[in-house]
Design a protein around this motif. Sequence first.
Motif, short mmCIF file in Angstrom:
data_model
loop_
_atom_site.label_atom_id
_atom_site.label_comp_id
_atom_site.label_asym_id
_atom_site.label_seq_id
_atom_site.Cartn_x
_atom_site.Cartn_y
_atom_site.Cartn_z
N GLU A 43 3.06 11.12 -8.87
CA GLU A 43 3.48 9.76 -9.22
C GLU A 43 4.53 9.21 -8.25
O GLU A 43 4.91 8.05 -8.35
CB GLU A 43 4.02 9.72 -10.66
N LEU A 44 5.01 10.03 -7.33
CA LEU A 44 6.03 9.61 -6.38
C LEU A 44 5.39 8.96 -5.16
O LEU A 44 4.20 9.14 -4.89
CB LEU A 44 6.87 10.81 -5.95
N VAL A 45 6.19 8.23 -4.40
CA VAL A 45 5.72 7.53 -3.21
C VAL A 45 6.35 8.19 -1.98
O VAL A 45 7.56 8.42 -1.95
CB VAL A 45 6.09 6.04 -3.28
N GLY A 93 5.48 6.96 1.26
CA GLY A 93 5.50 5.97 2.33
C GLY A 93 4.82 4.70 1.85
O GLY A 93 4.23 4.67 0.78
N PHE A 94 4.92 3.65 2.67
CA PHE A 94 4.34 2.37 2.25
C PHE A 94 4.07 1.48 3.46
O PHE A 94 4.63 1.67 4.53
CB PHE A 94 5.28 1.65 1.29
N TRP A 95 3.19 0.53 3.23
CA TRP A 95 3.00 -0.60 4.14
C TRP A 95 3.07 -1.87 3.28
O TRP A 95 2.77 -1.83 2.09
CB TRP A 95 1.60 -0.63 4.75
N ILE A 96 3.41 -2.95 3.90
CA ILE A 96 3.21 -4.26 3.28
C ILE A 96 2.24 -4.99 4.19
O ILE A 96 2.47 -5.10 5.39
CB ILE A 96 4.52 -5.04 3.11
N ARG A 100 -1.05 -2.41 -4.50
CA ARG A 100 -0.55 -3.29 -5.57
C ARG A 100 -0.22 -4.66 -4.98
O ARG A 100 0.54 -4.76 -4.01
CB ARG A 100 0.72 -2.70 -6.19
N PRO A 101 -0.78 -5.73 -5.56
CA PRO A 101 -0.44 -7.07 -5.08
C PRO A 101 0.97 -7.47 -5.50
O PRO A 101 1.46 -7.02 -6.54
CB PRO A 101 -1.48 -7.97 -5.75
N VAL A 142 0.88 -1.16 0.00
CA VAL A 142 0.00 0.00 0.00
C VAL A 142 0.92 1.22 0.00
O VAL A 142 1.68 1.41 0.94
CB VAL A 142 -0.93 0.00 1.23
N MET A 143 0.86 1.97 -1.08
CA MET A 143 1.75 3.13 -1.23
C MET A 143 1.00 4.42 -0.93
O MET A 143 -0.10 4.62 -1.43
CB MET A 143 2.31 3.17 -2.65
#
Length: 140
Positions: A74-76, A78-81, A110-111, A5-6
């Motif tokens: 279009e940049l990220v 942070g994220f979670w997995i 994104r999977p 999850v971005m």
Amino acid sequence: MRVMVMVKATEDSEAGIMPSTELFEAMGKFNEELVNAGIMLTGDGLKPSKEGKRIAFDGPGRTVIDGPFAETRELVAGFWIWEVRDMAEAVEWAKRCPNPMPGPSELEIRPFYEMADFADVVTPEVIEQEERLRAKLEAR
């Protein structure tokens, strides 16, 4: 299934504007819910793209490109997995997330590919190598 999850960047995040104390507290509470539900595997925030680099590949050539990078949306930032049953569960959790930015913002889910997705091209040796590498990572 595992998903990334971005948190998409905004002009504020690219400017290095830090979130408020209230937003940190809200995100901490949400992260605690994710961990307690067994959903969150990891997650982190990323510094602005001005502190990043890109490596461009063209055949044998490699070019290092310094940030900042254009197209902020279009940049990220942070994220979670997450480990979820399916995309519907990921969307359900993402909708519960506090707005991660002070203004309008966006999450992207994104999977991950799984080895089964490569069944037609992967040899038993590559599968064995992949399993060996994953075991090493988990042993850390």
